[in-house]
Scaffold this motif. Structure first.
Motif, PDB file in Angstrom:
ATOM      1  N   ASP A  31       0.920  -1.105  -0.031  1.00 37.52           N
ATOM      2  CA  ASP A  31      -0.060  -0.022   0.022  1.00 37.52           C
ATOM      3  C   ASP A  31       0.764   1.364   0.016  1.00 37.52           C
ATOM      4  N   ALA A  32       2.258   1.346   0.382  1.00 39.90           N
ATOM      5  CA  ALA A  32       3.069   2.349   0.236  1.00 39.90           C
ATOM      6  C   ALA A  32       3.064   3.023  -1.178  1.00 39.90           C
ATOM      7  N   ASP A  33       3.335   4.211  -1.250  1.00 43.70           N
ATOM      8  CA  ASP A  33       3.322   5.014  -2.428  1.00 43.70           C
ATOM      9  C   ASP A  33       4.625   4.405  -3.361  1.00 43.70           C
ATOM     10  N   ALA A  34       4.101   4.007  -4.687  1.00 46.59           N
ATOM     11  CA  ALA A  34       4.585   3.297  -5.635  1.00 46.59           C
ATOM     12  C   ALA A  34       5.876   3.759  -6.095  1.00 46.59           C
ATOM     13  N   ARG A  35       6.104   4.996  -6.164  1.00 44.98           N
ATOM     14  CA  ARG A  35       7.436   5.719  -6.344  1.00 44.98           C
ATOM     15  C   ARG A  35       8.359   5.396  -5.300  1.00 44.98           C
ATOM     16  N   LEU A  36       7.933   5.622  -3.986  1.00 39.59           N
ATOM     17  CA  LEU A  36       8.864   5.513  -3.046  1.00 39.59           C
ATOM     18  C   LEU A  36       9.236   4.011  -2.630  1.00 39.59           C
ATOM     19  N   ARG A  37       8.503   3.037  -2.900  1.00 40.81           N
ATOM     20  CA  ARG A  37       8.762   1.532  -3.101  1.00 40.81           C
ATOM     21  C   ARG A  37      10.050   1.337  -4.023  1.00 40.81           C
ATOM     22  N   GLN A  38       9.936   1.932  -5.204  1.00 43.87           N
ATOM     23  CA  GLN A  38      10.606   1.724  -6.431  1.00 43.87           C
ATOM     24  C   GLN A  38      12.042   2.225  -5.874  1.00 43.87           C
ATOM     25  N   VAL A  39      12.006   3.547  -5.235  1.00 42.69           N
ATOM     26  CA  VAL A  39      13.216   4.310  -5.045  1.00 42.69           C
ATOM     27  C   VAL A  39      14.132   3.481  -3.899  1.00 42.69           C
ATOM     28  N   MET A  40      13.216   3.135  -2.872  1.00 42.75           N
ATOM     29  CA  MET A  40      13.707   2.379  -1.781  1.00 42.75           C
ATOM     30  C   MET A  40      14.292   0.862  -2.148  1.00 42.75           C
ATOM     31  N   SER A  41      13.575   0.470  -3.054  1.00 41.70           N
ATOM     32  CA  SER A  41      13.896  -1.028  -3.454  1.00 41.70           C
ATOM     33  C   SER A  41      15.106  -0.874  -4.225  1.00 41.70           C
ATOM     34  N   VAL A  42      15.225  -0.076  -4.917  1.00 39.35           N
ATOM     35  CA  VAL A  42      16.754   0.042  -5.833  1.00 39.35           C
ATOM     36  C   VAL A  42      17.866   0.406  -4.822  1.00 39.35           C
ATOM     37  N   LEU A  43      17.714   1.570  -4.003  1.00 39.57           N
ATOM     38  CA  LEU A  43      18.681   1.910  -2.906  1.00 39.57           C
ATOM     39  C   LEU A  43      19.037   0.823  -2.280  1.00 39.57           C
ATOM     40  N   VAL A  44      18.244   0.038  -1.497  1.00 44.09           N
ATOM     41  CA  VAL A  44      18.253  -1.104  -0.821  1.00 44.09           C
ATOM     42  C   VAL A  44      19.436  -2.331  -1.196  1.00 44.09           C
ATOM     43  N   LYS A  45      18.860  -2.385  -2.900  1.00 39.85           N
ATOM     44  CA  LYS A  45      19.774  -3.543  -3.516  1.00 39.85           C
ATOM     45  C   LYS A  45      20.975  -3.069  -3.862  1.00 39.85           C
ATOM     46  N   HIS A  46      21.342  -1.825  -4.179  1.00 39.66           N
ATOM     47  CA  HIS A  46      22.659  -1.231  -4.413  1.00 39.66           C
ATOM     48  C   HIS A  46      23.626  -1.243  -3.099  1.00 39.66           C
ATOM     49  N   LEU A  47      22.766  -0.704  -2.124  1.00 39.90           N
ATOM     50  CA  LEU A  47      23.501  -0.622  -0.933  1.00 39.90           C
ATOM     51  C   LEU A  47      23.980  -1.792  -0.084  1.00 39.90           C
ATOM     52  N   HIS A  48      23.167  -2.871  -0.337  1.00 39.84           N
ATOM     53  CA  HIS A  48      23.483  -4.167   0.012  1.00 39.84           C
ATOM     54  C   HIS A  48      24.587  -4.932  -0.934  1.00 39.84           C
ATOM     55  N   ALA A  49      24.484  -4.498  -2.189  1.00 37.72           N
ATOM     56  CA  ALA A  49      25.440  -4.881  -3.280  1.00 37.72           C
ATOM     57  C   ALA A  49      26.895  -4.329  -2.911  1.00 37.72           C
ATOM     58  N   ALA A  50      26.928  -2.981  -2.518  1.00 38.98           N
ATOM     59  CA  ALA A  50      28.258  -2.413  -2.039  1.00 38.98           C
ATOM     60  C   ALA A  50      28.789  -2.946  -0.875  1.00 38.98           C
ATOM     61  N   VAL A  51      27.874  -3.171   0.132  1.00 36.32           N
ATOM     62  CA  VAL A  51      28.292  -3.704   1.378  1.00 36.32           C
ATOM     63  C   VAL A  51      28.909  -5.142   0.956  1.00 36.32           C
ATOM     64  N   LYS A  52      28.390  -5.833   0.409  1.00 36.84           N
ATOM     65  CA  LYS A  52      28.801  -7.263  -0.031  1.00 36.84           C
ATOM     66  C   LYS A  52      30.226  -7.126  -0.851  1.00 36.84           C
ATOM     67  N   GLU A  53      30.273  -6.354  -1.659  1.00 39.59           N
ATOM     68  CA  GLU A  53      31.665  -6.044  -2.478  1.00 39.59           C
ATOM     69  C   GLU A  53      32.630  -5.628  -1.375  1.00 39.59           C
ATOM     70  N   ILE A  54      32.331  -4.667  -0.493  1.00 39.16           N
ATOM     71  CA  ILE A  54      33.321  -4.070   0.358  1.00 39.16           C
ATOM     72  C   ILE A  54      33.714  -4.835   1.504  1.00 39.16           C
ATOM     73  N   GLU A  55      32.745  -5.727   2.056  1.00 44.62           N
ATOM     74  CA  GLU A  55      32.994  -6.549   3.344  1.00 44.62           C
ATOM     75  C   GLU A  55      33.592  -5.781   4.208  1.00 44.62           C
ATOM     76  N   PRO A  56      32.847  -4.592   4.905  1.00 41.40           N
ATOM     77  CA  PRO A  56      33.359  -3.835   5.794  1.00 41.40           C
ATOM     78  C   PRO A  56      33.598  -4.844   7.215  1.00 41.40           C
ATOM     79  N   THR A  57      34.737  -4.266   7.823  1.00 43.62           N
ATOM     80  CA  THR A  57      34.957  -4.717   9.173  1.00 43.62           C
ATOM     81  C   THR A  57      33.751  -3.784  10.103  1.00 43.62           C
ATOM     82  N   HIS A  58      33.445  -4.340  11.435  1.00 41.93           N
ATOM     83  CA  HIS A  58      32.667  -3.583  12.323  1.00 41.93           C
ATOM     84  C   HIS A  58      33.160  -2.126  12.335  1.00 41.93           C
ATOM     85  N   GLU A  59      34.675  -1.990  12.707  1.00 45.89           N
ATOM     86  CA  GLU A  59      35.110  -0.595  12.725  1.00 45.89           C
ATOM     87  C   GLU A  59      34.780   0.138  11.277  1.00 45.89           C
ATOM     88  N   GLU A  60      35.350  -0.306  10.178  1.00 47.82           N
ATOM     89  CA  GLU A  60      34.801   0.515   8.993  1.00 47.82           C
ATOM     90  C   GLU A  60      33.129   0.804   9.071  1.00 47.82           C
TER      91      GLU A  60
END
Lengths: 306, 306
Positions: A31-60
């Motif tokens: 039921d959430a706004d369709a554009r906000l859903r789209q924006v958030m899903s793209v952001l979460v997808k790329h954010l998680h992809a970046a974290v997986k590629e970086i593999e930050p330590t807890h300190e980083e």
């Protein structure tokens, strides 16, 4: 422990490293706004992809949390450190490019920057916007036309720039005269405009905050290539927010906010001719700049996602 | 205008929508810290990819700038809104997962959360950590062992949880007794531990800031599934920061910070037997929870990038 058969594994609502972005995005309501859903899903997808590629330590990770916090806390009514971050990471230019895809031949946009002031003084063509008398004299003249070369009369040209010390008037209130080096001109019946000023100087973006520290850490300087700002508007045409750059600035290929486009680098001709100076009302030697603006007819920006 | 032949197009330093991330990353100095260069280049690559996929309007971009600014400005010495953002986007769990890839059979980690307090009171096995007498009595017992099933004596088990109103002691200073519902236990020669408490309750993460507004806008609630926190440590073993969850909490499949793992959902057995209650020193009916911890020998986390 819950029975392992109580849910189909592929639809498990529980966190799982491999499916992490999918699990997070599945939580959004239909039921959430369709554009906000789209924006958030793209952001979460790329954010998680970046974290997986970086593999930050807890300190980083915590260093990133502190950087984002400090950047927010640096913002005040007159300082927007997150826009600065967007600028130095090329995001502001990218958003501008996405929203201003113009036909070939039209003057391209570049970023507005933080020093635009509405309601600058209106001048007749030929006026001198340099009110402090400092710097190397410059005469700018040119023509506003459509993409077929037809003149556009009555176009408004708003111009603003730094003084010879590399500061805008609003950065030096009480030191520079009010509205120094900014003004609004109107093209004549042949689309022509002309004004007097001084050659702009390069200047640093604010570098005393988290963004400045980041730039230093990655070996980048905070300097913007010398430029004049313009906003050119005319009824029926797409407004152009742009710069023209001096060709001899050492920071041209490394402008801190990626604002330089090859098509926006002007010729600055040095004229050492007292008679020529007298004709246009400046001391010799002076810089002569000829710059035409080509406006596209107004239309919705061509974005793939409306 | 500069000659178009003065630079090889593919190496142009000027902004270009198609090559935007490449242009930004090429600006970093070769002399900068190698890990920082790597982190920044991955972040810029994914950030630009996200912007290109989203194609934000200028207004949407500015909404994002405001959100990031407000999130930073919500932070104080006792409120970390960016960690909350990391939590609700599943990033905290992802970073934890990346840093705690354990052999099969070992107790998995989950997030630490903001309510851990060092130097909690040390208790003998069997003590009751519920100091306010509120809630449904609970007895927790189990064993700390290595992955071959050998008992680990003298393991430290730090436990903390909400009271029956869904608040930690540190959230209700002056209302709850100091150190209510937290304590440190030590496993016996057979690796066994046992203590008394009350059944934990679900509770909301702070939802009065930008992160709470974002959750509401995407149709998510702020509730965490009911759980007990544990940190279990023993010399020579990888410390485990984890939870155990009640199996009947309605928020189990939709924990606001994605902390639930199927392997961390315990059985909570309701015992209605006054004699059994008398044997363990609680009123009947009471909840009986049996939970074993399996520790992996300490080693560097297996991350692809050291």
């Amino acid at each position: 422990m819950q029975s392992a058969t109580s849910a189909v594994p592929s639809a498990s609502p529980y966190f799982d490293e491999a499916r992490s972005a999918e699990v997070v995005n599945a939580r959004m309501s239909e039921d959430a706004d369709a554009r906000l859903r789209q924006v958030m899903s793209v952001l979460v997808k790329h954010l998680h992809a970046a974290v997986k590629e970086i593999e930050p330590t807890h300190e980083e990770w915590f260093t990133a949390i502190r950087f984002l916090t400090d950047t927010g806390q640096m913002c005040t009514d007159w300082r927007q450190e997150y826009i600065l971050l967007s600028d130095v990471l090329g995001v502001s230019m990218l958003v501008d490019a996405i929203n201003h895809r113009r036909p070939s031949g039209a003057t391209p946009n570049t970023i507005l920057g933080p020093f635009y002031v509405a309601n600058a003084p209106e001048y007749r063509n030929g006026a001198n916007i340099c009110l402090d008398g400092k710097g190397e004299p410059m005469v700018v003249e040119g023509r506003v036309a459509d993409i077929n070369g037809n003149p556009i009369p009555d176009a408004k040209l708003e111009v603003w720039q730094t003084n010879d010390d590399g500061f805008y008037d609003v950065q030096q209130k009480g030191i520079q005269p009010d509205s120094n080096l900014r003004g609004v001109f109107t093209s004549d019946t042949e689309g022509r405009y002309w004004f007097k000023s001084v050659k702009p100087r390069h200047y640093p973006i604010p570098s005393d905050g988290p963004v400045g520290k980041l730039l230093a850490a990655i070996g980048r300087h905070p300097n913007r290539a010398a430029h004049l700002h313009f906003i050119v508007t005319a009824p029926g045409f797409d407004p152009v927010i742009t710069h023209i750059f001096t060709p001899d600035c050492p920071y041209l290929p490394e402008d801190a906010v990626f604002g330089v486009k090859r098509e926006l680098i002007a010729e600055f001709n040095k004229i050492d001719d007292p008679e020529a100076g007298e004709r246009v009302g400046v001391l010799s030697p002076f810089w002569s700049v000829s710059w035409d603006f080509t406006l596209a007819t107004s239309s919705k920006p061509t974005r793939a996602i409306p």
